[in-house]
Design a protein around this motif. Sequence first.
Motif, PDB file in Angstrom:
ATOM      1  N   GLY A  83       0.800  -1.218   0.000  1.00 39.02           N
ATOM      2  CA  GLY A  83       0.000   0.000   0.000  1.00 39.02           C
ATOM      3  C   GLY A  83       0.830   1.264   0.000  1.00 39.02           C
ATOM      4  O   GLY A  83       0.518   2.196   0.730  1.00 39.02           O
ATOM      5  N   GLY A  84       1.891   1.311  -0.772  1.00 36.69           N
ATOM      6  CA  GLY A  84       2.671   2.526  -0.904  1.00 36.69           C
ATOM      7  C   GLY A  84       3.929   2.563  -0.050  1.00 36.69           C
ATOM      8  O   GLY A  84       4.713   3.481  -0.156  1.00 36.69           O
ATOM      9  N   VAL A  85       4.143   1.597   0.818  1.00 33.47           N
ATOM     10  CA  VAL A  85       5.334   1.583   1.656  1.00 33.47           C
ATOM     11  C   VAL A  85       6.439   0.893   0.870  1.00 33.47           C
ATOM     12  O   VAL A  85       6.322  -0.272   0.523  1.00 33.47           O
ATOM     13  N   SER A  86       7.502   1.625   0.587  1.00 28.84           N
ATOM     14  CA  SER A  86       8.572   1.048  -0.215  1.00 28.84           C
ATOM     15  C   SER A  86       9.386   0.057   0.613  1.00 28.84           C
ATOM     16  O   SER A  86       9.354   0.061   1.846  1.00 28.84           O
ATOM     17  N   ILE A  87      10.118  -0.779  -0.084  1.00 34.55           N
ATOM     18  CA  ILE A  87      10.933  -1.793   0.583  1.00 34.55           C
ATOM     19  C   ILE A  87      11.999  -1.140   1.443  1.00 34.55           C
ATOM     20  O   ILE A  87      12.266  -1.577   2.565  1.00 34.55           O
ATOM     21  N   GLU A  88      12.599  -0.053   0.934  1.00 36.07           N
ATOM     22  CA  GLU A  88      13.640   0.635   1.693  1.00 36.07           C
ATOM     23  C   GLU A  88      13.079   1.174   3.007  1.00 36.07           C
ATOM     24  O   GLU A  88      13.721   1.071   4.060  1.00 36.07           O
ATOM     25  N   ARG A  89      11.867   1.745   2.945  1.00 36.46           N
ATOM     26  CA  ARG A  89      11.263   2.284   4.161  1.00 36.46           C
ATOM     27  C   ARG A  89      10.955   1.177   5.154  1.00 36.46           C
ATOM     28  O   ARG A  89      11.152   1.344   6.357  1.00 36.46           O
ATOM     29  N   ARG A  90      10.504   0.048   4.662  1.00 35.14           N
ATOM     30  CA  ARG A  90      10.222  -1.075   5.560  1.00 35.14           C
ATOM     31  C   ARG A  90      11.500  -1.590   6.204  1.00 35.14           C
ATOM     32  O   ARG A  90      11.529  -1.901   7.392  1.00 35.14           O
ATOM     33  N   MET A  91      12.590  -1.687   5.413  1.00 31.29           N
ATOM     34  CA  MET A  91      13.861  -2.161   5.960  1.00 31.29           C
ATOM     35  C   MET A  91      14.390  -1.189   7.016  1.00 31.29           C
ATOM     36  O   MET A  91      14.891  -1.603   8.064  1.00 31.29           O
ATOM     37  N   LYS A  92      14.270   0.109   6.751  1.00 28.92           N
ATOM     38  CA  LYS A  92      14.731   1.118   7.704  1.00 28.92           C
ATOM     39  C   LYS A  92      13.919   1.035   8.986  1.00 28.92           C
ATOM     40  O   LYS A  92      14.473   1.095  10.095  1.00 28.92           O
ATOM     41  N   LYS A  93      12.611   0.861   8.848  1.00 27.78           N
ATOM     42  CA  LYS A  93      11.744   0.755  10.014  1.00 27.78           C
ATOM     43  C   LYS A  93      12.099  -0.486  10.835  1.00 27.78           C
ATOM     44  O   LYS A  93      12.140  -0.450  12.063  1.00 27.78           O
ATOM     45  N   GLN A  94      12.383  -1.596  10.154  1.00 27.91           N
ATOM     46  CA  GLN A  94      12.759  -2.831  10.835  1.00 27.91           C
ATOM     47  C   GLN A  94      14.069  -2.646  11.596  1.00 27.91           C
ATOM     48  O   GLN A  94      14.205  -3.086  12.734  1.00 27.91           O
ATOM     49  N   THR A  95      15.052  -1.973  10.995  1.00 26.39           N
ATOM     50  CA  THR A  95      16.330  -1.725  11.646  1.00 26.39           C
ATOM     51  C   THR A  95      16.149  -0.854  12.885  1.00 26.39           C
ATOM     52  O   THR A  95      16.747  -1.115  13.940  1.00 26.39           O
ATOM     53  N   GLU A  96      15.328   0.185  12.757  1.00 26.14           N
ATOM     54  CA  GLU A  96      15.065   1.057  13.904  1.00 26.14           C
ATOM     55  C   GLU A  96      14.381   0.291  15.030  1.00 26.14           C
ATOM     56  O   GLU A  96      14.709   0.472  16.204  1.00 26.14           O
ATOM     57  N   LEU A  97      13.458  -0.596  14.686  1.00 26.84           N
ATOM     58  CA  LEU A  97      12.763  -1.392  15.687  1.00 26.84           C
ATOM     59  C   LEU A  97      13.734  -2.327  16.408  1.00 26.84           C
ATOM     60  O   LEU A  97      13.701  -2.448  17.642  1.00 26.84           O
ATOM     61  N   GLU A  98      14.619  -2.965  15.669  1.00 20.67           N
ATOM     62  CA  GLU A  98      15.613  -3.853  16.284  1.00 20.67           C
ATOM     63  C   GLU A  98      16.550  -3.079  17.190  1.00 20.67           C
ATOM     64  O   GLU A  98      16.919  -3.555  18.271  1.00 20.67           O
ATOM     65  N   ALA A  99      16.957  -1.866  16.777  1.00 22.13           N
ATOM     66  CA  ALA A  99      17.831  -1.045  17.621  1.00 22.13           C
ATOM     67  C   ALA A  99      17.110  -0.659  18.913  1.00 22.13           C
ATOM     68  O   ALA A  99      17.706  -0.679  20.001  1.00 22.13           O
ATOM     69  N   ALA A 100      15.834  -0.294  18.820  1.00 18.90           N
ATOM     70  CA  ALA A 100      15.067   0.076  20.017  1.00 18.90           C
ATOM     71  C   ALA A 100      14.945  -1.115  20.960  1.00 18.90           C
ATOM     72  O   ALA A 100      15.075  -0.963  22.187  1.00 18.90           O
ATOM     73  N   ILE A 101      14.702  -2.280  20.427  1.00 20.66           N
ATOM     74  CA  ILE A 101      14.601  -3.475  21.268  1.00 20.66           C
ATOM     75  C   ILE A 101      15.942  -3.768  21.922  1.00 20.66           C
ATOM     76  O   ILE A 101      16.016  -4.116  23.103  1.00 20.66           O
ATOM     77  N   HIS A 102      17.037  -3.604  21.172  1.00 24.42           N
ATOM     78  CA  HIS A 102      18.377  -3.851  21.707  1.00 24.42           C
ATOM     79  C   HIS A 102      18.693  -2.887  22.853  1.00 24.42           C
ATOM     80  O   HIS A 102      19.316  -3.277  23.838  1.00 24.42           O
TER      81      HIS A 102
END
Length: 185
Positions: A94-113
């Motif tokens: 729905g308009g979310v690019s792959i790069e944006r999803r990957m960046k969001k995933q990386t940020e989420l992993e950093a926050a969890i860490h």
Amino acid sequence: KRELEEAEVVNCPFKPKINSSYKSKGYKPLQERLADLQRQKSENLARARMAAEMRDPDLTFHPQLNQTSMRIVEVLEERDGEVAERLANSGGRGGVSIERRMKKQTELEAAIHEECTFRPNISETSERMIEVMETFGRNPDFVQRQQDIHYDNLTKKHIRQGELDEECTFQPEIGNNESLLRYSR
């Protein structure tokens, strides 16, 4: 007796009268017509279903797009091209690019860490055990290691059993029954 039976058979011949008209009309046995009959049945059911739907006054849904939705589609087509291209570029999100999803995933992993601060201290003994296992070819996975140990124990057991079988050379004499019977009488 046989002559009587033959005479009776001659007097009562079995000759059924079969209607020969069914063969002339192209009669096929049921097993040959079964596929056609099933197809006709499903077609009749589909026609009856369609006729019932056409007569039903409650089935009157005709979708209409409002002006806002039509403008959104026009703007997206101008900006991103056709629908198929837009979906391919967005990865179906729905308009979310792959790069944006990957960046969001990386940020989420950093926050969890950052949130999970527990870092276990591994003792020197445990580290030495792992090093020894790796140098001697043992698997560091616990379950696999237990299976390997079990297999090794079974192998050793079979080897020991074979050695014991070689050492045991006693064989009882069982062929002297007649001599024992003579002495007992």
